[in-house]
Design an enzyme around this catalytic site. Sequence first.
Site, PDB file in Angstrom:
ATOM      1  N   LEU A  70       0.826  -1.205   0.000  1.00 15.24           N
ATOM      2  CA  LEU A  70       0.000   0.000   0.000  1.00 15.24           C
ATOM      3  C   LEU A  70       0.859   1.253   0.000  1.00 15.24           C
ATOM      4  O   LEU A  70       1.899   1.299   0.658  1.00 15.24           O
ATOM      5  CB  LEU A  70      -0.884   0.024   1.254  1.00 15.24           C
ATOM      6  CG  LEU A  70      -1.803  -1.168   1.474  1.00 15.24           C
ATOM      7  CD1 LEU A  70      -2.469  -1.064   2.837  1.00 15.24           C
ATOM      8  CD2 LEU A  70      -2.832  -1.240   0.372  1.00 15.24           C
ATOM      9  N   SER A 108       9.346   8.705  -1.401  1.00 18.36           N
ATOM     10  CA  SER A 108       8.772   7.681  -0.523  1.00 18.36           C
ATOM     11  C   SER A 108       9.767   7.066   0.437  1.00 18.36           C
ATOM     12  O   SER A 108      10.959   6.966   0.138  1.00 18.36           O
ATOM     13  CB  SER A 108       8.189   6.539  -1.369  1.00 18.36           C
ATOM     14  OG  SER A 108       7.229   7.000  -2.273  1.00 18.36           O
ATOM     15  N   ILE A 119       4.374  -1.055   3.395  1.00 18.67           N
ATOM     16  CA  ILE A 119       3.705   0.225   3.523  1.00 18.67           C
ATOM     17  C   ILE A 119       4.634   1.313   3.007  1.00 18.67           C
ATOM     18  O   ILE A 119       5.725   1.523   3.542  1.00 18.67           O
ATOM     19  CB  ILE A 119       3.319   0.513   4.998  1.00 18.67           C
ATOM     20  CG1 ILE A 119       2.488  -0.639   5.590  1.00 18.67           C
ATOM     21  CG2 ILE A 119       2.600   1.856   5.113  1.00 18.67           C
ATOM     22  CD1 ILE A 119       1.178  -0.899   4.901  1.00 18.67           C
ATOM     23  N   GLU A 120       4.192   2.005   1.952  1.00 16.63           N
ATOM     24  CA  GLU A 120       4.935   3.119   1.370  1.00 16.63           C
ATOM     25  C   GLU A 120       4.270   4.407   1.835  1.00 16.63           C
ATOM     26  O   GLU A 120       3.066   4.566   1.713  1.00 16.63           O
ATOM     27  CB  GLU A 120       4.882   3.006  -0.148  1.00 16.63           C
ATOM     28  CG  GLU A 120       5.621   4.082  -0.895  1.00 16.63           C
ATOM     29  CD  GLU A 120       5.546   3.889  -2.413  1.00 16.63           C
ATOM     30  OE1 GLU A 120       6.072   4.766  -3.122  1.00 16.63           O
ATOM     31  OE2 GLU A 120       4.956   2.889  -2.885  1.00 16.63           O
ATOM     32  N   ILE A 121       5.071   5.314   2.399  1.00 16.29           N
ATOM     33  CA  ILE A 121       4.568   6.608   2.854  1.00 16.29           C
ATOM     34  C   ILE A 121       5.261   7.651   1.990  1.00 16.29           C
ATOM     35  O   ILE A 121       6.486   7.687   1.920  1.00 16.29           O
ATOM     36  CB  ILE A 121       4.853   6.849   4.342  1.00 16.29           C
ATOM     37  CG1 ILE A 121       4.329   5.678   5.181  1.00 16.29           C
ATOM     38  CG2 ILE A 121       4.216   8.171   4.792  1.00 16.29           C
ATOM     39  CD1 ILE A 121       4.802   5.700   6.620  1.00 16.29           C
TER      40      ILE A 121
END
Length: 126
Positions: A70, A108, A119-121
């Site tokens: 995500l 990212s 989990i990509e922020i």
Amino acid sequence: MIDHLDHLVLTTIDVEACKDFYVRVMGMRLETFGSGRLAFRFGHQKINVHQRGHEFEPKAHLPVPGALDLCFIASQGLDAVIAHLQQEQWPIIEGPVARTGATGPILSVYVRDPDLNLIEISELMG
């Protein structure tokens, strides 16, 4: 025909560890709905939570923990995100790195949640 994503469903092995990550580390709001079902709310979307072996019907054909990849767009700069992750002692496994998001370039960092989902922020660039 499709305008936006309303919610997605995450299957977890450990509900408490999952809640800790998405609320404390990711800053989402815990929500209870229906007959005690859990969700994490952020912006105009949410993540519904299923505990493995106790999924709500209907469910995905093979609901398994750790299968999601995500990407979330942060509400603050990536420097602040990195500082928060360091403060919460949550390891960054890669980044910052340049990527391409749905609307253009993003910067990212990557972490894993307790179920090992990727989990990509990200921060929007330009």
